[in-house]
Design an enzyme around this catalytic site. Structure first.
Site, PDB file in Angstrom:
ATOM      1  N   SER A  65       0.812  -1.222   0.000  1.00 33.22           N
ATOM      2  CA  SER A  65       0.000   0.000   0.000  1.00 33.22           C
ATOM      3  C   SER A  65       0.848   1.276   0.000  1.00 33.22           C
ATOM      4  O   SER A  65       1.642   1.494  -0.912  1.00 33.22           O
ATOM      5  CB  SER A  65      -0.929  -0.065   1.207  1.00 33.22           C
ATOM      6  OG  SER A  65      -1.804   1.003   1.238  1.00 33.22           O
ATOM      7  N   ASP A 279      -1.648   1.312  -3.601  1.00 32.57           N
ATOM      8  CA  ASP A 279      -2.404   0.192  -4.188  1.00 32.57           C
ATOM      9  C   ASP A 279      -3.827   0.610  -4.545  1.00 32.57           C
ATOM     10  O   ASP A 279      -4.684  -0.236  -4.812  1.00 32.57           O
ATOM     11  CB  ASP A 279      -2.398  -1.036  -3.259  1.00 32.57           C
ATOM     12  CG  ASP A 279      -3.054  -0.770  -1.908  1.00 32.57           C
ATOM     13  OD1 ASP A 279      -3.199   0.405  -1.538  1.00 32.57           O
ATOM     14  OD2 ASP A 279      -3.423  -1.744  -1.230  1.00 32.57           O
ATOM     15  N   ALA A 372     -10.527   8.430   8.109  1.00 33.33           N
ATOM     16  CA  ALA A 372     -10.197   9.808   7.746  1.00 33.33           C
ATOM     17  C   ALA A 372      -9.145   9.844   6.635  1.00 33.33           C
ATOM     18  O   ALA A 372      -9.111  10.758   5.810  1.00 33.33           O
ATOM     19  CB  ALA A 372      -9.692  10.556   8.977  1.00 33.33           C
ATOM     20  N   ASN A 373      -8.310   8.807   6.570  1.00 29.80           N
ATOM     21  CA  ASN A 373      -7.255   8.771   5.554  1.00 29.80           C
ATOM     22  C   ASN A 373      -7.773   8.480   4.147  1.00 29.80           C
ATOM     23  O   ASN A 373      -6.987   8.383   3.205  1.00 29.80           O
ATOM     24  CB  ASN A 373      -6.172   7.765   5.945  1.00 29.80           C
ATOM     25  CG  ASN A 373      -6.715   6.347   6.059  1.00 29.80           C
ATOM     26  OD1 ASN A 373      -7.658   5.972   5.369  1.00 29.80           O
ATOM     27  ND2 ASN A 373      -6.125   5.550   6.943  1.00 29.80           N
TER      28      ASN A 373
HETATM   29  P1  NG1 Z   1      -1.988   1.912  11.662  1.00 35.05           P
HETATM   30  O1  NG1 Z   1      -0.534   1.833  11.281  1.00 35.05           O
HETATM   31  O2  NG1 Z   1      -2.483   0.782  12.515  1.00 35.05           O
HETATM   32  O3  NG1 Z   1      -2.339   3.266  12.190  1.00 35.05           O
HETATM   33  C1  NG1 Z   1      -2.691   2.500   9.150  1.00 35.05           C
HETATM   34  C2  NG1 Z   1      -3.839   3.462   9.078  1.00 35.05           C
HETATM   35  C3  NG1 Z   1      -5.141   2.670   9.098  1.00 35.05           C
HETATM   36  C4  NG1 Z   1      -5.182   1.621   8.003  1.00 35.05           C
HETATM   37  C5  NG1 Z   1      -3.901   0.788   8.041  1.00 35.05           C
HETATM   38  C6  NG1 Z   1      -3.806  -0.176   6.883  1.00 35.05           C
HETATM   39  C7  NG1 Z   1      -4.020   5.697  10.058  1.00 35.05           C
HETATM   40  C8  NG1 Z   1      -3.947   6.515  11.286  1.00 35.05           C
HETATM   41  N1  NG1 Z   1      -3.828   4.381  10.215  1.00 35.05           N
HETATM   42  O4  NG1 Z   1      -2.839   1.741  10.325  1.00 35.05           O
HETATM   43  O5  NG1 Z   1      -6.205   3.549   8.989  1.00 35.05           O
HETATM   44  O6  NG1 Z   1      -5.386   2.223   6.751  1.00 35.05           O
HETATM   45  O7  NG1 Z   1      -2.728   1.611   8.048  1.00 35.05           O
HETATM   46  O8  NG1 Z   1      -3.333   0.395   5.721  1.00 35.05           O
HETATM   47  O9  NG1 Z   1      -4.250   6.237   8.989  1.00 35.05           O
HETATM   48 ZN    ZN Z   2      -3.756   1.070   0.372  1.00 33.10          ZN
END
Ligand code: NG1
Ligand code: ZN
Length: 545
Positions: A65, A279, A372-373
């Protein structure tokens, strides 16, 4: 063990290095690509078992990703296109970490614990992103499948959501669509064209969108799709992988966490742009105003736009459906406020990770879920889809009702309900803006975000942080929540929380407050508290961006 001579032989060609421990987490396995060959082989084996267990085709996606180019990862996809079931995540961790000599014993154990009928056939779909390591790693997955006698189909380069889509199409015998790239492009683009065809006064300016593809797979797939869109959307593609490095200073994650435009993208003031991640399962929008100020429209803004649109259509045709929005603790407080208080929509908060949001969204007639992302989609229950179908087929309905019913049906069709999909989300957002005749500024003005900041803190062992209440409060280490509460009280309209990341070896800190200075200060103060109370490392207490 005599039962699996081919597994034994092949496994020795994909040996596990000593001292590597990996956990199947929120995003499957993810780490430096050099450490993943044995994991990939073993996930090919596990996907074959899961296929036998479910009597259905299983997907295996090779991608990391938004991580840097040198990383890679792997995720399994369950029969309806959902994330792997949690019980089997445990099996994945067990198989991936078994010592080389114990692999067959671990395999037998999983077969027994998972009650897998080994006489059944198995079928596995495999896809990969554009990382240089993905080719050999996806071959290791295919080796794992064939070692256990499973059949496989190698789709080669795909976005993650495209593979989810293929798995669902295949397992529903085409009911969800055709399990080919052409099937995917046709279904989504035809729905988009139908949605936008009657929009009045749509100018060329409104049809134009700049896309930052993070130098990843999204660029290739958007190019392939463009000819199906009949010029109804004019895409200027940036960061298409021809020069820049994957996810480097571009892509949805960079834009969201840095709150600035990606490098390599040129946009005039007021124009719409969006960024995919590596991705293409996440998307965020933005524009730059006439003063040069950057404005981000993240997953919360996307969820609100979609929810508003759907609710308006439901009201117009008199459909009484239970609509909810599912968010995580990272959702901006203003969005939750707006949804609950102004729109009177039910909002649910879950732990981070799409599988949690997806499950919560399944509980409603219509569940709009977004991190939110920018990772999210919309789920329609079978009953909701059936009601929409009946409306479309209702011969007694007047023209207006028919028109709205068709809009709803095409909205369902443009959405990839298996998982968040940047391409599908982009088409839905573009369609909504076109139908509503709305500019990106008008969309942005629906509510104003509270300034917010995310930081990371390195600690010796991030597992010392334990959280509750959908990760909004810390239960250990002792004293940390009290410190956060005290710090939050010193700022207006403030909120802050911390949690261990599932994908990086860090503790994440989030803070929001009434002003930019306040949000930044609070994030910094909370980071220092984490450093002090949760075993910060790195010499001096310096929070990392
Ligand atoms: P982690 O590293 O657990 O915060 C991040 C994103 C998740 C999710 C995962 C998988 C933030 C704060 N966290 O997880 O929302 O998308 O990666 O890709 O954006
Ligand atoms: Zn992704």
């Amino acid at each position: 063990m005599a039962q699996f001579p081919e597994v034994s032989k092949q496994s020795s060609l994909h040996p596990k290095p000593a001292d590597v421990f990996l956990q199947y987490a929120t995003a499957g396995f993810r780490t430096n690509a050099k450490l993943l060959d044995h994991v990939m082989f073993r996930m090919g084996v596990l996907a074959t078992l899961r296929s036998k267990k479910t009597n259905a085709t299983i997907g295996v996606m090779v991608t990391a990703s938004h991580n840097p180019e040198e990383d890679n990862g792997v995720k399994l996809i369950d029969p309806m296109g959902e994330m792997l079931s949690q019980t089997w995540e445990v099996f994945a961790t067990q198989l991936a970490n078994a010592d080389q000599d114990d692999f067959l014993t671990a395999l037998m154990d999983v077969i027994e614990k998972g009650s897998v009928d080994m006489s059944r056939e198995a079928n596995v779909f495999v896809g990969k992103d554009t990382r240089s390591s993905s080719a050999s790693l996806s071959q290791a997955v295919l080796d794992g499948v064939s070692a256990l006698g499973g059949r496989s189909r190698d789709y080669g380069l795909l976005t993650t959501p495209q593979l989810h889509y293929m798995v669902r199409c295949h397992n529903t015998r085409g009911e969800y669509g055709e399990a080919t790239l052409e099937g995917y492009y046709k279904k989504l683009s035809q729905a988009f064209i139908q949605l936008t065809k009657n929009a009045s006064n749509c100018t060329d300016d409104q049809k134009h969108l700049s896309v930052d593809a993070a130098n990843g797979i999204g660029a290739l797939k958007l190019r392939e799709m463009e000819c199906y869109l009949n010029k109804e959307l004019h895409i200027s593609l940036f960061n298409d992988g021809s020069r820049g490095k994957l996810n480097h200073r571009c892509g949805a994650d960079f834009v969201k966490t840095q709150q600035k435009a990606p490098t390599g993208l040129t946009m005039n003031p007021g124009e719409r742009g969006c960024s995919f991640d590596g991705d293409a399962d996440r998307i965020v929008y933005y524009y730059i105003d006439s003063e040069g100020q950057f404005h981000l429209l993240d997953g919360d803004k996307i969820a609100t736009l979609i929810c508003t649109f759907l609710k308006e259509l439901f009201t117009q045709v008199g459909l009484n459906l239970n609509v909810a929005v599912v968010q995580t603790a990272y959702a901006n407080g203003s969005s939750t406020h707006y949804l609950e208080d102004t729109m009177k929509v039910m909002v649910r908060c879950t732990k981070t990770g799409v599988k949690h949001l997806h499950h919560a969204a399944q509980e409603f007639d219509v569940g709009v879920y977004f991190e939110a992302n920018g990772h999210g989609t919309v789920l329609f229950s079978e009953a909701a889809e059936e009601q929409i179908r009946q409306l479309v087929e209702d011969a007694t309905a007047d023209e207006e009702r028919k028109r709205v019913a068709l809009l709803l049906q095409n909205t369902v069709n443009v959405i990839n309900q298996t998982v968040g999909d940047a391409i599908s989300d982009m088409l839905l957002i573009e369609a909504i803006l076109t139908i509503k005749g709305m500019t990106v500024q008008q969309w942005d003005a629906i509510y104003g975000d509270l300034p917010n900041r995310q930081l990371k803190v390195k600690v010796a062992d991030r597992r010392v942080i334990d959280t509750t209440d959908a990760e909004r409060r810390v239960v250990s280490p002792a004293g940390l929540q009290e410190s956060i509460d005290t710090l939050v009280r010193n700022h207006r309209r403030a909120r802050a929380f911390v949690r261990p990341s599932g994908t990086e070896d860090v503790v994440r800190v989030y803070a929001e407050a009434e002003t930019r200075e306040s949000a930044d200060a609070l994030a910094h103060e909370v980071s220092l508290a984490v450093y002090r109370l949760a075993g910060g490392v790195g010499g001096e207490p310096k929070p990392l961006l």
